[in-house]
Design an enzyme around this catalytic site. Structure first.
Site, PDB file in Angstrom:
ATOM      1  N   ARG A 109      33.246  30.211  42.960  1.00 36.00           N
ATOM      2  CA  ARG A 109      33.902  31.111  43.931  1.00 36.00           C
ATOM      3  C   ARG A 109      32.934  31.554  45.019  1.00 36.00           C
ATOM      4  O   ARG A 109      33.305  31.674  46.188  1.00 36.00           O
ATOM      5  CB  ARG A 109      34.459  32.341  43.215  1.00 36.00           C
ATOM      6  CG  ARG A 109      35.769  32.054  42.544  1.00 36.00           C
ATOM      7  CD  ARG A 109      36.276  33.238  41.762  1.00 36.00           C
ATOM      8  NE  ARG A 109      37.509  32.867  41.121  1.00 36.00           N
ATOM      9  CZ  ARG A 109      38.724  33.242  41.543  1.00 36.00           C
ATOM     10  NH1 ARG A 109      38.871  34.012  42.576  1.00 36.00           N
ATOM     11  NH2 ARG A 109      39.792  32.839  40.909  1.00 36.00           N
ATOM     12  N   TYR A 214      36.675  23.436  33.148  1.00 38.68           N
ATOM     13  CA  TYR A 214      36.364  22.334  34.053  1.00 38.68           C
ATOM     14  C   TYR A 214      34.925  22.479  34.526  1.00 38.68           C
ATOM     15  O   TYR A 214      34.334  23.563  34.430  1.00 38.68           O
ATOM     16  CB  TYR A 214      37.340  22.254  35.240  1.00 38.68           C
ATOM     17  CG  TYR A 214      37.541  23.536  36.007  1.00 38.68           C
ATOM     18  CD1 TYR A 214      38.566  24.406  35.671  1.00 38.68           C
ATOM     19  CD2 TYR A 214      36.717  23.877  37.087  1.00 38.68           C
ATOM     20  CE1 TYR A 214      38.765  25.581  36.377  1.00 38.68           C
ATOM     21  CE2 TYR A 214      36.914  25.044  37.798  1.00 38.68           C
ATOM     22  CZ  TYR A 214      37.939  25.900  37.442  1.00 38.68           C
ATOM     23  OH  TYR A 214      38.131  27.069  38.140  1.00 38.68           O
ATOM     24  N   ASP A 291      47.822  37.147  47.392  1.00 37.80           N
ATOM     25  CA  ASP A 291      48.126  37.980  46.228  1.00 37.80           C
ATOM     26  C   ASP A 291      48.843  39.266  46.614  1.00 37.80           C
ATOM     27  O   ASP A 291      49.616  39.809  45.819  1.00 37.80           O
ATOM     28  CB  ASP A 291      46.833  38.334  45.468  1.00 37.80           C
ATOM     29  CG  ASP A 291      46.425  37.243  44.496  1.00 37.80           C
ATOM     30  OD1 ASP A 291      46.987  36.129  44.576  1.00 37.80           O
ATOM     31  OD2 ASP A 291      45.537  37.498  43.655  1.00 37.80           O
TER      32      ASP A 291
HETATM   33  C1  LIG Z   1      41.318  34.846  35.662  1.00 36.42           C
HETATM   34  C2  LIG Z   1      41.799  34.253  36.960  1.00 36.42           C
HETATM   35  C3  LIG Z   1      41.585  32.901  37.235  1.00 36.42           C
HETATM   36  C4  LIG Z   1      42.063  32.320  38.431  1.00 36.42           C
HETATM   37  N1  LIG Z   1      41.876  30.985  38.676  1.00 36.42           N
HETATM   38  C5  LIG Z   1      42.407  30.426  39.798  1.00 36.42           C
HETATM   39  C6  LIG Z   1      42.251  29.021  40.091  1.00 36.42           C
HETATM   40  O1  LIG Z   1      41.604  28.265  39.362  1.00 36.42           O
HETATM   41  N2  LIG Z   1      42.833  28.514  41.233  1.00 36.42           N
HETATM   42  C7  LIG Z   1      43.542  29.320  42.082  1.00 36.42           C
HETATM   43  O2  LIG Z   1      44.088  28.806  43.089  1.00 36.42           O
HETATM   44  N3  LIG Z   1      43.671  30.650  41.857  1.00 36.42           N
HETATM   45  C8  LIG Z   1      43.131  31.220  40.751  1.00 36.42           C
HETATM   46  N4  LIG Z   1      43.252  32.557  40.527  1.00 36.42           N
HETATM   47  C9  LIG Z   1      43.958  33.390  41.524  1.00 36.42           C
HETATM   48  C10 LIG Z   1      43.093  33.656  42.758  1.00 36.42           C
HETATM   49  O3  LIG Z   1      41.850  34.213  42.380  1.00 36.42           O
HETATM   50  C11 LIG Z   1      43.821  34.610  43.704  1.00 36.42           C
HETATM   51  O4  LIG Z   1      45.159  34.203  43.850  1.00 36.42           O
HETATM   52  C12 LIG Z   1      43.166  34.619  45.082  1.00 36.42           C
HETATM   53  O5  LIG Z   1      41.853  35.099  44.989  1.00 36.42           O
HETATM   54  C13 LIG Z   1      43.987  35.464  46.039  1.00 36.42           C
HETATM   55  O6  LIG Z   1      43.326  35.561  47.271  1.00 36.42           O
HETATM   56  P1  LIG Z   1      43.577  36.801  48.226  1.00 36.42           P
HETATM   57  O7  LIG Z   1      42.699  36.561  49.412  1.00 36.42           O
HETATM   58  O8  LIG Z   1      45.035  36.988  48.432  1.00 36.42           O
HETATM   59  O9  LIG Z   1      43.103  38.075  47.403  1.00 36.42           O
HETATM   60  P2  LIG Z   1      41.669  38.433  46.833  1.00 36.42           P
HETATM   61  O10 LIG Z   1      40.891  37.224  46.501  1.00 36.42           O
HETATM   62  O11 LIG Z   1      41.897  39.451  45.776  1.00 36.42           O
HETATM   63  O12 LIG Z   1      40.942  39.124  48.070  1.00 36.42           O
HETATM   64  C14 LIG Z   1      41.329  40.401  48.535  1.00 36.42           C
HETATM   65  C15 LIG Z   1      40.171  40.993  49.339  1.00 36.42           C
HETATM   66  O13 LIG Z   1      40.610  42.215  49.913  1.00 36.42           O
HETATM   67  C16 LIG Z   1      39.615  43.214  49.722  1.00 36.42           C
HETATM   68  N5  LIG Z   1      40.292  44.517  49.706  1.00 36.42           N
HETATM   69  C17 LIG Z   1      41.101  45.007  48.716  1.00 36.42           C
HETATM   70  N6  LIG Z   1      41.538  46.234  49.064  1.00 36.42           N
HETATM   71  C18 LIG Z   1      41.001  46.516  50.289  1.00 36.42           C
HETATM   72  C19 LIG Z   1      41.084  47.646  51.164  1.00 36.42           C
HETATM   73  N7  LIG Z   1      41.802  48.742  50.841  1.00 36.42           N
HETATM   74  N8  LIG Z   1      40.405  47.604  52.337  1.00 36.42           N
HETATM   75  C20 LIG Z   1      39.670  46.498  52.668  1.00 36.42           C
HETATM   76  N9  LIG Z   1      39.546  45.419  51.872  1.00 36.42           N
HETATM   77  C21 LIG Z   1      40.204  45.433  50.709  1.00 36.42           C
HETATM   78  C22 LIG Z   1      38.978  42.844  48.388  1.00 36.42           C
HETATM   79  O14 LIG Z   1      37.687  43.401  48.257  1.00 36.42           O
HETATM   80  C23 LIG Z   1      38.956  41.322  48.471  1.00 36.42           C
HETATM   81  O15 LIG Z   1      37.798  40.834  49.110  1.00 36.42           O
HETATM   82  C24 LIG Z   1      42.766  33.146  39.357  1.00 36.42           C
HETATM   83  C25 LIG Z   1      42.930  34.516  39.111  1.00 36.42           C
HETATM   84  C26 LIG Z   1      42.460  35.069  37.912  1.00 36.42           C
HETATM   85  C27 LIG Z   1      42.668  36.552  37.652  1.00 36.42           C
END
Ligand SMILES: Cc1cc2nc3c(=O)[nH]c(=O)nc-3n(C[C@H](O)[C@H](O)[C@H](O)COP(=O)(O)OP(=O)(O)OC[C@H]3O[C@@H](n4cnc5c(N)ncnc54)[C@H](O)[C@@H]3O)c2cc1C
Length: 400
Positions: A109, A214, A291
């Site tokens: 990551r 993996y 997410d």
């Molecule tokens: C155990 C596990 C394993 C996973 N494995 C996989 C995989 O193999 N392949 C895959 O595709 N997905 C996987 N996922 C899912 C994946 O990690 C998420 O779907 C992905 O990270 C979502 O991206 P995002 O940018 O929407 O949110 P996030 O990655 O959660 O990023 C959100 C960002 O917003 C920031 N933030 C939050 N609140 C605030 C705020 N109030 N103000 C400013 N910044 C803020 C956070 O600090 C963070 O940097 C897995 C999840 C889990 C829990």
């Protein structure tokens, strides 16, 4: 303190926020990214980027860098939890890339996050800025940060994850604990002498749990999932697990599984949450991505991939609609993305149950379906939002 004016504000500098910022730039639009953390670091180990995500990252010009940091698995295998018998075995590598038009990458990551942030602009990435509130104004959205500073944005995109602050402004829905939890870890491959096919993606399926692993670099990344605890009473998404909790839960499993899990002294336990489809993905000038809009269980390894797809589609919708066309842009984006996100969410939920079946006739039917991977994975991995903006499976093909 004076309010700063910005055009497009992206809240969250995770995989989704940074991919969106890069995709907007590719279409001639600049954004400002606000991230709560003081430094970009990823909690957790690795992430699997499937063809539906990697083809978009390649189009953003990141393919060579990511390929250099990633491992392409040789195969996708499913095994019986106790005997280790291979239930289904599908080649990945070049055959996968030919089939789905882009590679499958296992990547740390931190490497993915670093590649995205280095491709972005340090001056347009505002670290240590935690969003505390959002309110509508006639000509924009007022963003209030925890440090007291305020920003007036023409549009705001909430890429701030499962517990999104932007979502609170848009919709009343809250994430739901799935009743399952996971442990994650990375183990040097050298420390796993009995692991068969260390370069394959492997699922070990058993009653009430499964283990996915993996290769990433010289290590093996694992996610071990268990049914329970029944409730997740913690505020945080992950908590310290009790000493020996992980090993005790898998004590009856095949020695290879025990060797893998036993190589990690202590792993946090992650509550696995999903977000039942919010009624609204946007309100006025604010919209959700990744997410924040559709958090899902990780059993298809698709959360990050769908987030990357969202970013490509949202950037296109915003660019096509022009500066004041946010309402039509967000409406079009939601119509394109919601059915697919919902279908993958549902499939991930059903997969959790399928992977945790006890031995017996239902598990035998599942195993038979796993042998025909193409039918139930093709609609996910083969998807390309550029050529077919929406793609959902025939119902029967959604899960094994
Ligand atoms: C155990 C596990 C394993 C996973 N494995 C996989 C995989 O193999 N392949 C895959 O595709 N997905 C996987 N996922 C899912 C994946 O990690 C998420 O779907 C992905 O990270 C979502 O991206 P995002 O940018 O929407 O949110 P996030 O990655 O959660 O990023 C959100 C960002 O917003 C920031 N933030 C939050 N609140 C605030 C705020 N109030 N103000 C400013 N910044 C803020 C956070 O600090 C963070 O940097 C897995 C999840 C889990 C829990």
């Amino acid at each position: 303190m004076a309010t700063t004016d910005v055009d497009i504000a992206v809240i969250g500098g995770g995989i989704g926020g940074l991919t969106l910022a890069l995709a907007l730039r590719q279409r001639g639009l600049e954004a400002e990214v606000f991230e709560q953390a003081d430094a970009l670091r990823e909690v957790g180990a690795a992430v699997a980027i499937a063809a539906n995500g990697s083809r978009i990252l390649q189009r953003l010009g990141l393919g060579d860098q990511l390929a250099a940091a990633a491992v392409v698995p040789t195969a996708l295998q499913y095994r019986h939890w106790r005997s280790g018998t291979v239930v289904a075995d599908h080649p990945v590598g070049d055959a996968y890339a030919r089939r789905f038009g882009a590679p499958f990458w296992g990547i740390h990551r931190a490497s993915l996050q670093r590649t995205l942030s280095e491709a972005w602009d340090v001056e347009r990435l505002h670290l240590g800025r935690c969003l505390a509130g959002v309110s509508d104004r006639a000509d924009g959205v007022l963003l209030t940060f925890r440090d007291g500073r305020t920003v007036n944005a023409r549009t705001v995109i909430g890429a701030d994850g499962v517990h999104s602050q932007v979502r609170r402004h848009i919709d009343a829905s809250v994430p739901v604990y799935s009743g399952t939890s996971g442990f994650r870890g990375m183990v040097p491959t050298d420390a796993l002498p009995s692991l068969p096919s260390p370069s394959a993606v492997q699922f070990w399926m058993g009653p009430g749990g499964h283990v996915l692993h993996y290769a990433v670099g010289e290590s093996v990344n694992f996610l071990a999932v268990l049914d329970g605890p029944e409730r997740w009473p913690h505020q945080a998404g992950h908590v310290d697990a009790g000493q020996g909790e992980l090993n005790a839960a898998f004590a009856d499993w095949h020695p290879v599984v025990r060797e893998l899990l036993g190589a990690v002294p202590q792993s946090p336990r992650w509550g696995l949450f999903t977000l039942p489809s919010p009624l609204h993905w946007s309100r006025g000038r604010s919209v959700l991505l990744g997410d924040a809009a559709h958090a899902m269980l990780p059993h298809h390894g698709q959360g990050a991939n769908l987030t990357i797809e969202d970013a490509a589609v949202l950037a296109r919708c915003i660019a096509d609609a022009g500066p004041e066309g946010y309402e039509s842009a967000f409406g079009r984006y939601e119509r394109l993305r919601r059915p697919r996100a919902r279908a993958v969410q549902r499939a991930s939920w059903d997969t959790s149950e399928a992977l945790h079946l006890p031995d017996g006739p239902t598990a035998d039917i599942r195993d038979e379906r796993l042998r025909t991977l193409d039918g139930w994975l093709g609609w996910i991995h083969g998807h390309d939002p550029e050529s077919h903006p929406a793609s959902v499976p025939p119902l029967a093909d959604a899960h094994p």
